[in-house]
Enzyme design. Structure first.
Site, short mmCIF file in Angstrom:
data_model
loop_
_atom_site.label_atom_id
_atom_site.label_comp_id
_atom_site.label_asym_id
_atom_site.label_seq_id
_atom_site.Cartn_x
_atom_site.Cartn_y
_atom_site.Cartn_z
N CYS A 120 45.05 34.18 43.96
CA CYS A 120 44.44 33.59 42.76
C CYS A 120 45.11 32.29 42.30
O CYS A 120 44.96 31.90 41.13
CB CYS A 120 44.43 34.62 41.64
SG CYS A 120 43.52 36.11 42.09
N LYS A 178 43.94 42.63 32.88
CA LYS A 178 43.31 42.90 34.18
C LYS A 178 44.32 43.64 35.04
O LYS A 178 45.35 43.09 35.43
CB LYS A 178 42.91 41.58 34.83
CG LYS A 178 42.23 41.74 36.18
CD LYS A 178 41.79 40.39 36.72
CE LYS A 178 41.07 40.53 38.03
NZ LYS A 178 40.65 39.21 38.56
N LYS A 216 39.70 45.01 32.23
CA LYS A 216 39.08 45.60 33.42
C LYS A 216 40.09 46.35 34.23
O LYS A 216 41.25 45.97 34.21
CB LYS A 216 38.31 44.54 34.22
CG LYS A 216 39.17 43.57 35.01
CD LYS A 216 38.37 42.43 35.60
CE LYS A 216 37.66 42.79 36.89
NZ LYS A 216 37.19 41.61 37.62
N SER A 246 33.01 46.63 40.10
CA SER A 246 32.22 46.93 41.29
C SER A 246 32.42 48.36 41.79
O SER A 246 31.47 49.02 42.19
CB SER A 246 32.57 45.93 42.40
OG SER A 246 33.95 45.99 42.70
ZN LIG Z 1 41.28 35.83 41.44
#
Ligand SMILES: [Zn+2]
Length: 324
Positions: A127, A192, A245, A271
């Protein structure tokens, strides 16, 4: 007996009148995958029913969503070309930017939320930019800020950084303000967790890390106070809304974050949650419609002001029909 709780459960009218949680289509956000190319609408095998769109077919999806009453989408771009520094994330004609431009032009009333991260765009799938085998925080901030400005300029109303770098909200806010885009909203993925429930997404977005995992920047599922710290920091840095999340396995954290948050809180039904329901329903093990409705209700009851879900169109339809 003086008190008989069952009186208020006698029929649907009284149950609906006294329901403590209500859903509205206005709280739903639909995530959509945009890949490069023309005239493409392709299936995502790990997420039955979900598709990837090319920028030119994206407005068709927006039209369908608008009809069901879903007014917000979260865009994930999947570039053709990946490199070490994820240059397509902030390219003027990057895949997300193309989709945002076409989407905004055709559906100006639709709220477009741009996911800002590097993992779909980097050749190594992490990321941010690397120093050795770790993601280098501060140089990554510059690229995230650049990506946010370029998405906002292309038509994103809301910027949603999902990278979990330290200081990204402040960096993005500063860059947006300097680009004279003070009104663009930041909806940060503040909490997250490093979760295995993201599995199907990685196939959908082609963002599997080439080595290692994301545990040095995403959060440890064992932690509670760390989540509260992350949420607080993002708000202090200027996040207008924050997100948590995954959704259902983390309802305790959703409640905890909600209780301390001065800003709206979103929950992302990820997902893996989607695909588990789909797989069980396909096998006849679960009643799909009832489980989807119950899951969304539980997220709202747990504290979600906003629900990001692949089931948004179905939920909006059932809300309209009075089924939820
Ligand atoms: Zn990412």
């Amino acid at each position: 007996m003086i008190v008989r709780p069952r009186r208020l459960r006698e029929n649907a009218v009284i149950r609906n009148m006294t329901a403590e949680t209500r859903l509205s289509a206005s709280m739903l956000v639909y995530p959509v995958f945009i890949r490069e190319g023309h005239n493409i609408i392709e299936d995502i095998p790990a997420m039955p029913g979900q598709k990837r769109y090319s920028p030119d077919t994206f407005p068709r999806r927006l039209e369908e969503l608008a009809k069901t009453g879903v007014g917000s989408v979260l865009l994930f771009g999947i570039p053709e070309h990946k490199d070490e520094v994820g240059s397509q994330a902030y390219a003027e004609n990057g895949v997300a930017q193309q989709a945002l431009r076409i989407g905004k032009k055709n559906f100006p009333e639709m709220m477009l939320i741009g996911d800002v991260c590097m993992c779909e765009y980097t050749s190594h799938g992490h990321c941010g930019v690397l120093k050795g085998e770790t993601v280098d925080n501060d140089p990554t901030l510059k690229l995230l800020a650049k990506t946010a400005v370029s998405q906002a300029a292309a038509g994103a109303d809301v910027i949603a950084p999902s990278d979990m770098m330290d200081g990204r909200v402040a960096a993005i806010r500063k860059a947006l303000d300097e680009a004279d885009m003070q009104d663009k909203i930041i909806f940060s993925y503040a909490v997250k967790y490093a979760s295995a429930f993201y599995g199907p997404f990685r196939e959908a977005a082609g963002s599997e890390p080439a080595f290692g995992d994301r545990c040095s920047y995403q959060m440890d599922p064992r932690n509670v106070r760390e989540a509260l710290k992350e949420a607080k920091l993002d708000v202090e840095e200027g996040a207008d809304m924050i997100m948590l999340k995954p959704g259902l396995p983390y309802l305790d954290m959703l409640r905890a974050v909600k209780e301390q948050s001065p800003v709206p809180v979103g929950a992302y039904c990820v997902s893996g949650e989607y695909s588990m329901i789909k797989a069980a329903a396909a096998n006849g093990w679960l009643d799909e419609e009832r489980v989807i409705c119950e899951s969304a209700i539980c997220l709202a009851r747990g504290g979600a002001d906003i629900i990001i879900t692949y089931f948004a169109p179905e939920l909006a339809k059932w809300i309209k029909e009075g089924k939820i």
